[in-house]
Scaffold this motif. Structure first.
Motif, PDB file in Angstrom:
ATOM      1  N   VAL A 183      29.318  11.721   2.168  1.00 29.06           N
ATOM      2  CA  VAL A 183      28.307  11.656   1.190  1.00 29.06           C
ATOM      3  C   VAL A 183      26.857  11.495   1.982  1.00 29.06           C
ATOM      4  CG1 VAL A 183      27.506   9.959  -0.517  1.00 29.06           C
ATOM      5  CG2 VAL A 183      29.808  10.278  -0.410  1.00 29.06           C
ATOM      6  N   CYS A 184      26.750  10.836   2.991  1.00 30.15           N
ATOM      7  CA  CYS A 184      25.457  10.820   3.520  1.00 30.15           C
ATOM      8  C   CYS A 184      25.008  12.215   3.922  1.00 30.15           C
ATOM      9  CB  CYS A 184      25.627   9.743   4.772  1.00 30.15           C
ATOM     10  SG  CYS A 184      25.624   8.167   4.342  1.00 30.15           S
ATOM     11  N   ALA A 185      25.767  12.924   4.574  1.00 27.33           N
ATOM     12  CA  ALA A 185      25.628  14.333   4.742  1.00 27.33           C
ATOM     13  C   ALA A 185      24.969  15.183   3.720  1.00 27.33           C
ATOM     14  CB  ALA A 185      26.916  14.879   5.709  1.00 27.33           C
ATOM     15  N   ALA A 186      25.818  14.919   2.787  1.00 26.74           N
ATOM     16  CA  ALA A 186      25.269  15.710   1.481  1.00 26.74           C
ATOM     17  C   ALA A 186      23.992  15.129   0.997  1.00 26.74           C
ATOM     18  CB  ALA A 186      26.564  15.538   0.282  1.00 26.74           C
ATOM     19  N   LEU A 187      23.690  13.728   1.029  1.00 31.22           N
ATOM     20  CA  LEU A 187      22.409  13.345   0.587  1.00 31.22           C
ATOM     21  C   LEU A 187      21.344  13.879   1.532  1.00 31.22           C
ATOM     22  CD1 LEU A 187      23.366   9.414  -0.249  1.00 31.22           C
ATOM     23  CD2 LEU A 187      22.059  11.255  -1.890  1.00 31.22           C
ATOM     24  N   ALA A 188      21.465  13.906   2.626  1.00 27.37           N
ATOM     25  CA  ALA A 188      20.679  14.403   3.865  1.00 27.37           C
ATOM     26  C   ALA A 188      20.215  15.868   3.378  1.00 27.37           C
ATOM     27  CB  ALA A 188      21.034  14.282   5.130  1.00 27.37           C
ATOM     28  N   GLY A 213      35.598   8.258  -5.695  1.00 21.96           N
ATOM     29  CA  GLY A 213      35.620   7.153  -6.470  1.00 21.96           C
ATOM     30  C   GLY A 213      35.678   5.943  -5.624  1.00 21.96           C
ATOM     31  N   SER A 214      35.967   5.978  -4.228  1.00 22.72           N
ATOM     32  CA  SER A 214      35.731   4.871  -3.419  1.00 22.72           C
ATOM     33  C   SER A 214      34.413   4.723  -2.663  1.00 22.72           C
ATOM     34  CB  SER A 214      36.783   5.291  -2.151  1.00 22.72           C
ATOM     35  OG  SER A 214      36.480   6.341  -1.472  1.00 22.72           O
ATOM     36  N   VAL A 215      33.540   5.711  -2.831  1.00 21.57           N
ATOM     37  CA  VAL A 215      32.234   5.302  -2.235  1.00 21.57           C
ATOM     38  C   VAL A 215      31.172   4.927  -3.582  1.00 21.57           C
ATOM     39  CG1 VAL A 215      30.138   6.584  -1.162  1.00 21.57           C
ATOM     40  CG2 VAL A 215      32.720   7.054  -0.458  1.00 21.57           C
ATOM     41  N   ARG A 216      30.470   3.821  -2.983  1.00 20.71           N
ATOM     42  CA  ARG A 216      29.412   3.413  -4.074  1.00 20.71           C
ATOM     43  C   ARG A 216      28.133   3.578  -3.250  1.00 20.71           C
ATOM     44  NH1 ARG A 216      31.094  -2.671  -3.707  1.00 20.71           N
ATOM     45  NH2 ARG A 216      33.225  -2.385  -4.634  1.00 20.71           N
ATOM     46  N   LEU A 217      27.107   3.939  -4.259  1.00 17.95           N
ATOM     47  CA  LEU A 217      25.797   4.167  -3.803  1.00 17.95           C
ATOM     48  C   LEU A 217      24.899   3.132  -4.644  1.00 17.95           C
ATOM     49  CD1 LEU A 217      24.004   7.565  -3.254  1.00 17.95           C
ATOM     50  CD2 LEU A 217      22.723   5.764  -4.397  1.00 17.95           C
ATOM     51  N   GLN A 218      24.071   2.485  -3.780  1.00 17.31           N
ATOM     52  CA  GLN A 218      23.208   1.482  -4.476  1.00 17.31           C
ATOM     53  C   GLN A 218      21.654   1.841  -4.393  1.00 17.31           C
ATOM     54  OE1 GLN A 218      22.634  -2.622  -2.769  1.00 17.31           O
ATOM     55  NE2 GLN A 218      23.602  -3.273  -4.867  1.00 17.31           N
ATOM     56  N   TYR A 246       0.787  -1.357   0.091  1.00 16.31           N
ATOM     57  CA  TYR A 246       0.162   0.096  -0.260  1.00 16.31           C
ATOM     58  C   TYR A 246       0.822   1.199   0.057  1.00 16.31           C
ATOM     59  CZ  TYR A 246      -3.428  -3.389   1.268  1.00 16.31           C
ATOM     60  OH  TYR A 246      -4.340  -4.349   1.383  1.00 16.31           O
ATOM     61  N   GLY A 247       2.046   1.004  -0.162  1.00  8.84           N
ATOM     62  CA  GLY A 247       3.005   2.058  -0.015  1.00  8.84           C
ATOM     63  C   GLY A 247       4.197   1.917  -0.952  1.00  8.84           C
ATOM     64  N   ARG A 248       5.062   2.932  -1.334  1.00  8.59           N
ATOM     65  CA  ARG A 248       6.308   2.663  -1.816  1.00  8.59           C
ATOM     66  C   ARG A 248       7.654   2.886  -0.864  1.00  8.59           C
ATOM     67  NH1 ARG A 248       5.844   2.918  -7.469  1.00  8.59           N
ATOM     68  NH2 ARG A 248       7.868   1.919  -7.507  1.00  8.59           N
ATOM     69  N   LEU A 249       8.510   1.975  -1.157  1.00 10.11           N
ATOM     70  CA  LEU A 249       9.791   2.031  -0.475  1.00 10.11           C
ATOM     71  C   LEU A 249      11.111   2.002  -1.615  1.00 10.11           C
ATOM     72  CD1 LEU A 249       9.456  -0.318   2.588  1.00 10.11           C
ATOM     73  CD2 LEU A 249       9.336   2.150   2.616  1.00 10.11           C
ATOM     74  N   ALA A 250      12.023   2.920  -1.262  1.00 13.20           N
ATOM     75  CA  ALA A 250      13.160   2.797  -1.701  1.00 13.20           C
ATOM     76  C   ALA A 250      14.535   3.001  -0.901  1.00 13.20           C
ATOM     77  CB  ALA A 250      13.332   3.778  -3.093  1.00 13.20           C
ATOM     78  N   SER A 251      15.341   1.994  -1.166  1.00 14.42           N
ATOM     79  CA  SER A 251      16.503   2.106  -0.206  1.00 14.42           C
ATOM     80  C   SER A 251      17.727   2.694  -0.981  1.00 14.42           C
ATOM     81  CB  SER A 251      16.806   0.568   0.492  1.00 14.42           C
ATOM     82  OG  SER A 251      17.898   0.758   1.498  1.00 14.42           O
ATOM     83  N   LEU A 252      18.524   3.480   0.019  1.00 15.52           N
ATOM     84  CA  LEU A 252      19.927   3.818  -0.577  1.00 15.52           C
ATOM     85  C   LEU A 252      20.861   3.129   0.369  1.00 15.52           C
ATOM     86  CD1 LEU A 252      19.325   7.691  -1.451  1.00 15.52           C
ATOM     87  CD2 LEU A 252      18.950   5.601  -2.818  1.00 15.52           C
ATOM     88  N   ILE A 253      21.798   2.385  -0.238  1.00 18.14           N
ATOM     89  CA  ILE A 253      22.918   1.722   0.503  1.00 18.14           C
ATOM     90  C   ILE A 253      24.056   2.487  -0.054  1.00 18.14           C
ATOM     91  CG2 ILE A 253      23.955  -0.093   1.269  1.00 18.14           C
ATOM     92  CD1 ILE A 253      20.672  -0.618  -0.386  1.00 18.14           C
ATOM     93  N   ILE A 254      24.881   3.266   0.969  1.00 17.05           N
ATOM     94  CA  ILE A 254      26.089   4.051   0.688  1.00 17.05           C
ATOM     95  C   ILE A 254      27.276   3.407   1.464  1.00 17.05           C
ATOM     96  CG2 ILE A 254      27.395   6.176   0.697  1.00 17.05           C
ATOM     97  CD1 ILE A 254      23.583   6.191   1.455  1.00 17.05           C
ATOM     98  N   SER A 255      28.139   2.867   0.705  1.00 15.15           N
ATOM     99  CA  SER A 255      29.272   2.027   1.071  1.00 15.15           C
ATOM    100  C   SER A 255      30.557   2.439   0.799  1.00 15.15           C
ATOM    101  CB  SER A 255      29.138   0.510   0.900  1.00 15.15           C
ATOM    102  OG  SER A 255      29.338   0.341  -0.587  1.00 15.15           O
ATOM    103  N   GLY A 256      31.524   2.059   1.441  1.00 10.99           N
ATOM    104  CA  GLY A 256      32.973   2.615   1.185  1.00 10.99           C
ATOM    105  C   GLY A 256      33.979   1.893   2.270  1.00 10.99           C
ATOM    106  N   PHE A 296      19.748   4.879   3.851  1.00 14.03           N
ATOM    107  CA  PHE A 296      18.691   5.859   3.693  1.00 14.03           C
ATOM    108  C   PHE A 296      17.227   5.040   3.347  1.00 14.03           C
ATOM    109  CE2 PHE A 296      21.832   8.829   3.340  1.00 14.03           C
ATOM    110  CZ  PHE A 296      21.350  10.078   3.835  1.00 14.03           C
ATOM    111  N   LEU A 297      16.061   5.403   3.680  1.00 19.17           N
ATOM    112  CA  LEU A 297      14.916   4.688   3.474  1.00 19.17           C
ATOM    113  C   LEU A 297      13.914   5.807   3.005  1.00 19.17           C
ATOM    114  CD1 LEU A 297      13.684   1.815   2.696  1.00 19.17           C
ATOM    115  CD2 LEU A 297      12.774   2.446   5.361  1.00 19.17           C
ATOM    116  N   LEU A 298      13.432   5.887   1.897  1.00 22.23           N
ATOM    117  CA  LEU A 298      12.327   6.797   1.191  1.00 22.23           C
ATOM    118  C   LEU A 298      11.295   6.098   1.084  1.00 22.23           C
ATOM    119  CD1 LEU A 298      12.749   9.350  -1.697  1.00 22.23           C
ATOM    120  CD2 LEU A 298      10.908   7.713  -1.769  1.00 22.23           C
ATOM    121  N   LYS A 299      10.042   6.695   1.870  1.00 22.89           N
ATOM    122  CA  LYS A 299       8.844   6.060   1.954  1.00 22.89           C
ATOM    123  C   LYS A 299       7.849   7.117   1.291  1.00 22.89           C
ATOM    124  CE  LYS A 299       5.537   4.414   5.651  1.00 22.89           C
ATOM    125  NZ  LYS A 299       4.617   5.712   5.669  1.00 22.89           N
ATOM    126  N   ALA A 300       6.971   6.564   0.401  1.00 25.51           N
ATOM    127  CA  ALA A 300       6.125   7.266  -0.206  1.00 25.51           C
ATOM    128  C   ALA A 300       4.726   6.689  -0.418  1.00 25.51           C
ATOM    129  CB  ALA A 300       6.632   7.575  -1.692  1.00 25.51           C
TER     130      ALA A 300
END
Length: 723
Positions: free
Chosen positions: A649-654, A709-714, A630-640, A684-688
């Motif tokens: 990177v997380c601070a910039a995303l926030a 270059g060392s940080v990935r975002l999935q 009944y809702g939508r979720l999307a997850s962002l996983i930042i790793s390095g 991060f978890l986006l809920k809509a």
């Protein structure tokens, strides 16, 4: 104006590149072409006309067009759709559709021989050997020299000399492996009235040659496989191709046998265990329409079917259909998309349908056929909860007294028992008695799991292993380690002590390393050569063991821990499925579920057998929380490897998180699996709302962020894992 095309390359690049078509070269959309990229050459797919954004003097020429059949328009649209939905570069998706580069090369040819028309110069006198050669070719196909010589009982020199004398002529023939063709007209078993109604409904969908999505819902043992086999038969009879997706390699053994019995030939498998040659020949044969049925894992969804007429997703609820690395997608959902683009029906089969599919049926998006009872009048196993607070196992043991007594009775009756524990190895945690420290993986936030039978400690997340430890790295104590908690190996040890005469076997991905080993174990179980089978989720679904009458779930609460959105749903599905292995051949079956919390809604639903009530309650909870479906979720996983860089990177995303009514962004937070394969992870978890398209939100959000270059975002749209 110069003739330009855009070529999509199987690389994680955002867009297709413009290239110039040399004069005299015929190139169409879908053609596989060789193009220059930097200082090397690579193969890509023509994606359409050029954009015109590149200056003519900077355009580079297409080098060659490969002889493979072009990629179909529906497949190209599928690549674009998956790319847009998952927010992955189209080239990364294309790489899955071009997983066998060698299949794009020209197939090998061989020299074959056939009788030549006689001329005045043809020798009239034939030796006995030459007569035998000609006799083999009479009214038959041309043959290669070695095959012809073998059949005629002569040497290849005889065949070649006959060609030089004009008795035979040569031709080139493309070498193609032949594939068995399942027969859609082959007679199947007699179906029950309920099965016939369900099968006729699916057959009608196949004969319509149009997209439809149908949930095939039936209790364990209802005969769902035989029902969708009827749809496969109709598709084959119409000359079209079928794709069947299965979640577990262990399910394939019995399924293949049933398929061969039904259709007189095996389907073509597609999985990671195929050799490079098998993959090349199968891929090419599918593209040429020479393969009727493919059975495979989720990657089979990206095969180049020439005339796809039906997709079946068996055990559609299974989380194994979700790919969590690379291009993150759910094969069940993408199968529906592929079927729509190919104008084909898709059948989703399960005894415990996913809540998403249930809601799609209730909203009218999917059709449904239902099998409420077991085939042949067999009854579902009776389920009982064993309250471990009242009847705990003896100290140091894991089997409660009621389970032990039930096993004794089952063995005395000459019947089989399945002990189910979804935990591999001997023990999940190894602690030092002196200081209390545990043995952890150096690359992950996870305990090392003891595998005592193999004498090794293993991380089940990254694969790291080391020999059994003797000295504690924290306090230096020697031989003070103690195994805590049970794994299947420890359970096997206990069962062996209790029942030394019983024939016992493990059924896990550690004990059965490939499909052949899994098939052999299934065969031994079917023949009654195993008294006690101890297994993980590999043993929980899809298998039919006629003499299995007792199932005991050792730690039913295991999947309920951790606060996962789908924890209750997955636990119910798994335990309902494993209980369904018992009593499938007319013998009464029992399922005993050991739990510390028999009052939990999942346990209550299992014992009462009221699956629909559990589904309704779970859906109500999801609706109140605005959670999927009944809702939508999307997850962002930042790793390095550097936690500081990840946090930056997380601070910039926030700072740039979407600010929109009805949209909530949670995080950043340290992921439950904070360290994985040496990389520090944040989430991060986006809920809509259900009607919100999250992809444009995510795209606008992410394009404002630069990544070192060392940080990935999935990005994981519709996440299943919250680790």
């Amino acid at each position: 104006m110069e003739n330009t095309i855009k070529v999509l390359l199987p690389l994680p690049l955002g867009d297709a590149y413009d290239y110039r078509v040399p004069e005299g070269m015929a190139v169409m959309p879908g053609h596989f072409v060789v193009v220059p990229l930097g200082k090397r050459e690579t193969v890509g797919v023509v994606w359409g006309d050029g954009t015109g954004d590149v200056a003519p003097e900077k355009l580079r020429d297409v080098i060659a067009v490969l002889p493979a059949l072009p990629m179909a328009d529906a497949m190209r649209r599928f690549v674009d759709w998956v790319s847009a939905y998952t927010l992955m570069p189209a080239g990364a998706v294309l790489r899955m559709a071009m997983s066998v580069p060698s299949a794009l090369e020209a197939p090998k040819t061989e020299l074959v021989y056939r009788p030549a028309a006689p001329t005045e110069d043809t020798p009239l006198k034939l030796t006995a050997a030459r007569r035998r050669v000609l006799e083999q070719l009479k009214d038959g196909p041309a043959m290669a020299a070695a095959e012809l010589a073998h059949l005629a009982g002569v040497g290849t020199s005889v065949v070649k000399s006959m060609a030089s004398l004009g008795l035979l002529e040569t031709a080139e023939r493309t070498v193609r492996r032949s594939f068995p063709r399942p027969d859609g007209l082959h007679q199947g078993p007699t179906l029950s009235p309920a099965q016939r109604i369900a099968a006729d409904g699916l057959v009608a969908k196949v004969k319509a040659h149009a997209f439809s999505a149908t949930l095939l819902d039936g209790v364990p043992g209802a005969g769902k496989t035989e029902v969708y086999f009827e749809a496969i038969a109709a598709c084959l009879a119409a000359g079209r191709q079928v794709l069947v997706l299965l979640p577990e390699i262990a399910l394939t053994a019995q399924w293949l046998k049933r398929f061969e019995d039904r259709f007189g030939a095996l389907p073509s498998p597609w999985h990671s265990g195929l050799t490079a040659l098998d993959r090349r020949e199968t891929w090419r044969a599918i593209a040429e329409g020479r393969v009727g049925v493919v059975v495979g894992a989720r990657s089979a969804l990206f095969l180049p079917f020439a005339n796809l007429g039906l997709i079946v997703v068996d055990e559609e609820h299974d989380s194994s259909f979700k790919q969590d690395e690379g291009v993150v997608y759910n094969a069940r959902d993408m199968a529906v998309v592929r079927a729509r683009l190919d104008s084909a029906p898709v059948v989703l089969a399960s005894a415990t349908p996913s809540l998403e599919s249930v809601v799609n049926v209730r909203s009218g998006r999917y059709g449904e056929v239902h099998l409420p009872g077991r085939h042949g009048g067999a009854q579902l196993a009776t389920l009982s909860a064993i309250d471990l607070r009242r009847t705990p196992p003896p100290r140091g043991r894991w089997l409660s007294p009621p389970v032990v007594e039930a096993m004794k009775a089952t063995l005395a009756a000459g019947e089989q028992t399945l002990l189910f524990l979804n935990r591999r190895g001997y023990a999940p945690i190894t602690l030092c008695r002196a200081c209390g420290s545990g043995l952890e993986c150096p690359q992950c936030s996870a305990w090392l799991v003891e595998h005592r039978f193999r004498r090794t400690l293993v991380c089940h997340h990254c694969g790291y292993s080391e020999p059994p430890a003797h000295t504690c790295r924290h306090c230096g104590a020697v031989d003070q380690f103690v195994a805590c908690g049970p794994g299947v190996e420890r359970l096997a040890e206990e069962a062996t002590e209790l029942f030394p005469e019983a024939r016992l076997e493990l059924f896990t991905s550690d004990s059965l390393m490939n499909r052949d080993e899994a098939s052999a174990a299934v065969d031994r179980m079917e023949k009654g050569e195993i008294d006690i089978l101890i297994g993980t989720q590999m043993a929980a679904k899809g298998h039919h063991f006629p003499n299995l009458t007792l199932v005991a779930v050792i730690d039913a609460d295991l999947g309920l821990n951790g606060g996962d959105l789908r924890a209750a749903e997955r636990t119910f599905q798994l335990l309902y499925q494993v209980a369904g292995r018992a009593g499938r051949d007319g013998r009464p079956g029992r399922a005993l579920i050991q739990t510390h919390n028999p009052e939990h809604p999942v346990m209550q639903a299992l014992v009462s057998g009221d699956r629909d009530r559990f589904v309704d309650v779970e859906l109500q909870d999801r609706a109140l929380a605005g959670m999927p479906p009944y809702g939508r979720l999307a997850s962002l996983i930042i790793s390095g490897p550097d936690p500081a860089a990840v946090d930056n990177v997380c601070a910039a995303l926030a700072r740039h998180a979407p600010q929109q009514e009805g949209v909530t962004v949670l995080g950043p937070s340290v992921a439950p699996m904070a360290l994985l394969r040496g990389r520090h992870r944040r989430r991060f978890l986006l809920k809509a709302g259900r009607d919100t398209a999250v992809q444009p939100l995510l795209h606008a959000w992410l394009e404002r962020i630069g990544l070192p270059g060392s940080v990935r975002l999935q990005v994981d749209v519709d996440p299943y894992s919250f680790l």
